[in-house]
Design a protein around this motif. Structure first.
Motif, PDB file in Angstrom:
ATOM      1  N   ARG A  24      -7.557  -8.474   4.005  1.00  0.00           N
ATOM      2  CA  ARG A  24      -8.469  -9.614   3.814  1.00  0.00           C
ATOM      3  C   ARG A  24      -9.915  -9.149   3.691  1.00  0.00           C
ATOM      4  O   ARG A  24     -10.709  -9.744   2.967  1.00  0.00           O
ATOM      5  CB  ARG A  24      -8.289 -10.572   4.994  1.00  0.00           C
ATOM      6  CG  ARG A  24      -8.903 -11.952   4.792  1.00  0.00           C
ATOM      7  CD  ARG A  24      -8.473 -12.899   5.898  1.00  0.00           C
ATOM      8  NE  ARG A  24      -7.072 -13.273   5.739  1.00  0.00           N
ATOM      9  CZ  ARG A  24      -6.090 -12.920   6.574  1.00  0.00           C
ATOM     10  NH1 ARG A  24      -6.356 -12.157   7.631  1.00  0.00           N
ATOM     11  NH2 ARG A  24      -4.858 -13.306   6.361  1.00  0.00           N
ATOM     12  N   GLY A  25     -10.266  -8.080   4.390  1.00  0.00           N
ATOM     13  CA  GLY A  25     -11.623  -7.549   4.310  1.00  0.00           C
ATOM     14  C   GLY A  25     -11.803  -6.573   3.170  1.00  0.00           C
ATOM     15  O   GLY A  25     -12.835  -6.573   2.485  1.00  0.00           O
ATOM     16  N   LEU A  26     -10.795  -5.721   2.922  1.00  0.00           N
ATOM     17  CA  LEU A  26     -10.918  -4.688   1.888  1.00  0.00           C
ATOM     18  C   LEU A  26     -11.081  -5.281   0.497  1.00  0.00           C
ATOM     19  O   LEU A  26     -11.718  -4.675  -0.370  1.00  0.00           O
ATOM     20  CB  LEU A  26      -9.684  -3.778   1.911  1.00  0.00           C
ATOM     21  CG  LEU A  26      -9.538  -2.819   3.098  1.00  0.00           C
ATOM     22  CD1 LEU A  26      -8.271  -2.008   2.948  1.00  0.00           C
ATOM     23  CD2 LEU A  26     -10.751  -1.902   3.215  1.00  0.00           C
ATOM     24  N   LYS A  27     -10.503  -6.458   0.249  1.00  0.00           N
ATOM     25  CA  LYS A  27     -10.551  -7.012  -1.107  1.00  0.00           C
ATOM     26  C   LYS A  27     -11.971  -7.398  -1.535  1.00  0.00           C
ATOM     27  O   LYS A  27     -12.214  -7.652  -2.705  1.00  0.00           O
ATOM     28  CB  LYS A  27      -9.614  -8.214  -1.229  1.00  0.00           C
ATOM     29  CG  LYS A  27     -10.101  -9.485  -0.568  1.00  0.00           C
ATOM     30  CD  LYS A  27      -9.142 -10.636  -0.830  1.00  0.00           C
ATOM     31  CE  LYS A  27      -9.671 -11.940  -0.271  1.00  0.00           C
ATOM     32  NZ  LYS A  27      -8.737 -13.058  -0.505  1.00  0.00           N
ATOM     33  N   ARG A  28     -12.914  -7.413  -0.603  1.00  0.00           N
ATOM     34  CA  ARG A  28     -14.315  -7.676  -0.962  1.00  0.00           C
ATOM     35  C   ARG A  28     -14.973  -6.444  -1.570  1.00  0.00           C
ATOM     36  O   ARG A  28     -16.042  -6.537  -2.152  1.00  0.00           O
ATOM     37  CB  ARG A  28     -15.109  -8.112   0.270  1.00  0.00           C
ATOM     38  CG  ARG A  28     -14.639  -9.387   0.920  1.00  0.00           C
ATOM     39  CD  ARG A  28     -15.605  -9.902   1.959  1.00  0.00           C
ATOM     40  NE  ARG A  28     -15.857  -8.932   3.015  1.00  0.00           N
ATOM     41  CZ  ARG A  28     -17.030  -8.342   3.202  1.00  0.00           C
ATOM     42  NH1 ARG A  28     -18.040  -8.567   2.397  1.00  0.00           N
ATOM     43  NH2 ARG A  28     -17.183  -7.477   4.191  1.00  0.00           N
ATOM     44  N   TYR A  29     -14.326  -5.276  -1.418  1.00  0.00           N
ATOM     45  CA  TYR A  29     -14.920  -4.028  -1.896  1.00  0.00           C
ATOM     46  C   TYR A  29     -14.211  -3.452  -3.116  1.00  0.00           C
ATOM     47  O   TYR A  29     -14.801  -2.660  -3.844  1.00  0.00           O
ATOM     48  CB  TYR A  29     -14.892  -2.979  -0.775  1.00  0.00           C
ATOM     49  CG  TYR A  29     -15.773  -3.334   0.392  1.00  0.00           C
ATOM     50  CD1 TYR A  29     -17.116  -2.972   0.415  1.00  0.00           C
ATOM     51  CD2 TYR A  29     -15.264  -4.046   1.470  1.00  0.00           C
ATOM     52  CE1 TYR A  29     -17.929  -3.301   1.481  1.00  0.00           C
ATOM     53  CE2 TYR A  29     -16.071  -4.389   2.545  1.00  0.00           C
ATOM     54  CZ  TYR A  29     -17.401  -4.013   2.546  1.00  0.00           C
ATOM     55  OH  TYR A  29     -18.204  -4.354   3.610  1.00  0.00           O
ATOM     56  N   SER A  30     -12.973  -3.823  -3.332  1.00  0.00           N
ATOM     57  CA  SER A  30     -12.234  -3.250  -4.452  1.00  0.00           C
ATOM     58  C   SER A  30     -11.048  -4.130  -4.808  1.00  0.00           C
ATOM     59  O   SER A  30     -10.467  -4.797  -3.935  1.00  0.00           O
ATOM     60  CB  SER A  30     -11.746  -1.837  -4.098  1.00  0.00           C
ATOM     61  OG  SER A  30     -10.965  -1.298  -5.148  1.00  0.00           O
ATOM     62  N   ALA A  31     -10.721  -4.121  -6.100  1.00  0.00           N
ATOM     63  CA  ALA A  31      -9.499  -4.789  -6.559  1.00  0.00           C
ATOM     64  C   ALA A  31      -8.389  -3.769  -6.761  1.00  0.00           C
ATOM     65  O   ALA A  31      -7.265  -4.126  -7.104  1.00  0.00           O
ATOM     66  CB  ALA A  31      -9.762  -5.548  -7.861  1.00  0.00           C
ATOM     67  N   ASN A  32      -8.719  -2.493  -6.561  1.00  0.00           N
ATOM     68  CA  ASN A  32      -7.733  -1.416  -6.732  1.00  0.00           C
ATOM     69  C   ASN A  32      -7.088  -1.084  -5.385  1.00  0.00           C
ATOM     70  O   ASN A  32      -7.159   0.038  -4.900  1.00  0.00           O
ATOM     71  CB  ASN A  32      -8.411  -0.176  -7.329  1.00  0.00           C
ATOM     72  CG  ASN A  32      -9.013  -0.450  -8.686  1.00  0.00           C
ATOM     73  OD1 ASN A  32      -8.367  -1.053  -9.545  1.00  0.00           O
ATOM     74  ND2 ASN A  32     -10.250  -0.047  -8.898  1.00  0.00           N
ATOM     75  N   ILE A  33      -6.474  -2.100  -4.794  1.00  0.00           N
ATOM     76  CA  ILE A  33      -5.846  -1.957  -3.486  1.00  0.00           C
ATOM     77  C   ILE A  33      -4.327  -1.964  -3.649  1.00  0.00           C
ATOM     78  O   ILE A  33      -3.783  -2.783  -4.392  1.00  0.00           O
ATOM     79  CB  ILE A  33      -6.256  -3.105  -2.549  1.00  0.00           C
ATOM     80  CG1 ILE A  33      -7.778  -3.144  -2.372  1.00  0.00           C
ATOM     81  CG2 ILE A  33      -5.560  -2.988  -1.198  1.00  0.00           C
ATOM     82  CD1 ILE A  33      -8.256  -4.363  -1.613  1.00  0.00           C
ATOM     83  N   THR A  34      -3.669  -1.050  -2.964  1.00  0.00           N
ATOM     84  CA  THR A  34      -2.210  -1.070  -2.893  1.00  0.00           C
ATOM     85  C   THR A  34      -1.815  -1.150  -1.424  1.00  0.00           C
ATOM     86  O   THR A  34      -2.192  -0.294  -0.628  1.00  0.00           O
ATOM     87  CB  THR A  34      -1.591   0.193  -3.519  1.00  0.00           C
ATOM     88  OG1 THR A  34      -1.977   0.273  -4.897  1.00  0.00           O
ATOM     89  CG2 THR A  34      -0.067   0.137  -3.438  1.00  0.00           C
ATOM     90  N   ALA A  35      -1.078  -2.207  -1.079  1.00  0.00           N
ATOM     91  CA  ALA A  35      -0.563  -2.365   0.277  1.00  0.00           C
ATOM     92  C   ALA A  35       0.903  -1.951   0.281  1.00  0.00           C
ATOM     93  O   ALA A  35       1.711  -2.503  -0.468  1.00  0.00           O
ATOM     94  CB  ALA A  35      -0.704  -3.814   0.733  1.00  0.00           C
ATOM     95  N   ILE A  36       1.242  -0.969   1.099  1.00  0.00           N
ATOM     96  CA  ILE A  36       2.624  -0.505   1.232  1.00  0.00           C
ATOM     97  C   ILE A  36       3.151  -1.074   2.548  1.00  0.00           C
ATOM     98  O   ILE A  36       2.635  -0.754   3.626  1.00  0.00           O
ATOM     99  CB  ILE A  36       2.705   1.023   1.202  1.00  0.00           C
ATOM    100  CG1 ILE A  36       2.156   1.529  -0.144  1.00  0.00           C
ATOM    101  CG2 ILE A  36       4.128   1.501   1.415  1.00  0.00           C
ATOM    102  CD1 ILE A  36       2.076   3.039  -0.255  1.00  0.00           C
ATOM    103  N   VAL A  37       4.179  -1.907   2.453  1.00  0.00           N
ATOM    104  CA  VAL A  37       4.600  -2.747   3.569  1.00  0.00           C
ATOM    105  C   VAL A  37       5.999  -2.371   4.043  1.00  0.00           C
ATOM    106  O   VAL A  37       6.912  -2.176   3.231  1.00  0.00           O
ATOM    107  CB  VAL A  37       4.573  -4.234   3.161  1.00  0.00           C
ATOM    108  CG1 VAL A  37       4.779  -5.128   4.373  1.00  0.00           C
ATOM    109  CG2 VAL A  37       3.268  -4.582   2.457  1.00  0.00           C
ATOM    110  N   THR A  38       6.170  -2.319   5.356  1.00  0.00           N
ATOM    111  CA  THR A  38       7.485  -2.064   5.926  1.00  0.00           C
ATOM    112  C   THR A  38       8.441  -3.230   5.646  1.00  0.00           C
ATOM    113  O   THR A  38       8.012  -4.382   5.554  1.00  0.00           O
ATOM    114  CB  THR A  38       7.384  -1.857   7.450  1.00  0.00           C
ATOM    115  OG1 THR A  38       8.684  -1.646   7.983  1.00  0.00           O
ATOM    116  CG2 THR A  38       6.767  -3.059   8.138  1.00  0.00           C
TER     117      THR A  38
END
Length: 449
Positions: free
Chosen positions: A151-165
């Motif tokens: 929720r916080g990181l998306k303010r700094y970049s759209a190049n986010i990859t979340a790897i989820v269990t």
């Protein structure tokens, strides 16, 4: 804004929003990087070529006629006004008409593309351009800790990859896993909502739980949505991709594996337990953790994202049931171990009953080192101050405590510390990581490295 007689908030008409735009907003279109000026210039050149082509096709007669007319008009103007006055006036008039024309065109486009948005189109383009040039961030984990981080990181970049269990087997996710044979969608649902542009609305929608109805009671809408998408598209990875497009997700969410993973643990007393929810409920001291199958295959896109990342973040969350399950996948573990970019682990603020009772920060680091067989991160981010006495008392009643920083043990483990205030206390006394504070600290740490 005003409230109607029924208490609902009414928004201002769209026309009011448009008429109050900043006078200087036009000049934002001239900023570099929007890829607008070149196309306007290209259109202008194209218009000139069309006129020249028509003129050549009709043997230049209209051009000669127009040039004579313009010459006559120009001589008349110069006779009335000196050229040092008439020339600039003509230029100003031309620029004014050109500006008015383009302004109205852009206003029409904005009205169609963003009819109910009070943000100007140029501001949205600038934000889009900035975010898509942001660092390639990979966040690994599960549970609410990961979604809170995103929720916080998306303010700094759209190049986010979340790897989820995908080891969850409790609640609505567990029921869908048993009844429909799908991978548990709960953590993925939370991450999609956190990265969505309309985060508040999507979160409320996805978190909505049916209170009645045969087969529906207890299920969240988001879990049912992802389950339906999985059956339509054929697997969870395709379902997440399709859902991301529908929800306008900023970044992407990937399951760590597409295999049906079951966690197991051996407690200090020798007891063997299977199932993510059963491990937490056993309320014992975990001595060993693993999964079935022994070597689940990673999603290839997840491994590729780690290899191409600019920064890797191991998120806060349940140590043994949200973080470590990702490291039990050999390809993901190897990709993190071989990375050549900064990597940081965000330690939890409070301990968790059934997993990390009496754990210190050093115990968390040691547990990750033991499972990985090596040090995976460059530093551990630790909350600087403990919560209030009211919050501590609330957690103590739940057999939970503030995770103490044991500097000597961390020095012994050769683990650098990043100490910062990244905590948020809610009105009910619960403690979480503050999304904005946490992402700000992490991005400053990344920029230094």
């Amino acid at each position: 804004m005003a409230k109607s007689s029924r208490g609902r908030v009414r928004t201002r008409p769209v026309t009011n929003i448009r008429t109050k735009s900043s006078k200087g907003s036009w000049f934002k279109w001239l900023q570099p990087g929007l890829l607008v000026k070149r196309w306007l210039f290209l259109s202008f050149v194209g218009g000139i070529l069309i006129v020249l082509g028509l003129a050549i096709s009709i043997k230049l007669r209209p051009v000669l006629f127009i040039s004579r007319v313009l010459s006559t008009i120009t001589e008349g103007i110069v006779n009335l006004l000196p050229n040092y006055i008439s020339g600039p006036l003509a230029i100003i008039g031309g620029l004014t008409l050109l500006w008015m024309g383009h302004k109205q065109v852009l206003a029409s486009i904005t009205q169609v593309l963003m009819p109910d948005d009070d943000q100007q189109l140029v501001d949205k383009l600038l934000t889009h351009h900035k975010l898509h040039r942001g660092a390639k961030l990979v966040a690994i984990g599960g549970g609410t800790g990961l979604s809170n981080l995103l929720r916080g990181l998306k303010r700094y970049s759209a190049n986010i990859t979340a790897i989820v269990t995908v080891a969850d087997d409790g609640g609505s996710s567990g029921r869908l896993r048993r009844e429909h044979g799908v991978l548990p969608p709960g953590d993925i649902r939370n991450c999609l909502a956190a990265l969505a542009d309309e985060e508040k609305l999507v979160t409320e929608l996805f978190q909505y739980r049916f209170q009645a109805g045969e087969g529906l009671s207890g299920h969240s809408f988001g879990n049912l949505f992802l389950t339906a998408m999985s059956e339509i598209t054929g697997d969870l990875e395709k379902a997440i991709s399709a859902s991301s497009n529908v929800l306008a997700v900023r970044g992407r969410v990937l399951p760590a594996t597409l295999e049906d993973v079951v966690l197991w643990a051996v407690l200090e007393n020798g007891q063997y337990i299977e199932g993510e929810s059963a491990i937490s409920e056993a309320n014992g001291v975990i001595r060993q953790i693993g999964c079935k199958p022994d070597h689940p295959r990673a999603v290839p896109q997840a491994v590729k994202a780690i290899a191409e990342a600019d920064c890797i973040i191991i998120s806060p969350g349940s140590l043994y049931t949200s973080i470590i399950p990702n490291l039990l996948i050999p390809e993901i573990l190897e990709a993190i171990a071989q990375r050549k970019v900064p990597c940081i682990y965000v330690c939890n603020i409070m301990s968790q009953r059934g997993e990390t009772q009496d754990y210190t920060v050093g115990d968390h680091v040691q547990a990750l080192d033991t499972v990985a067989g090596t040090r995976l991160f460059d530093a551990v981010l630790v909350q600087k101050f403990p919560p209030s006495q009211r919050s501590l008392a609330k957690y103590q009643a739940q057999d939970s405590h503030f995770i103490e920083l044991d500097r000597d043990y961390l020095v012994e483990l050769n683990c650098p510390i990043l100490l910062a205030d990244v905590m948020k206390e809610n009105a009910n006394g619960s403690v979480i990581h503050d999304s904005d504070k946490l992402s700000g600290v992490l991005m400053r740490w990344y920029n230094r490295h």
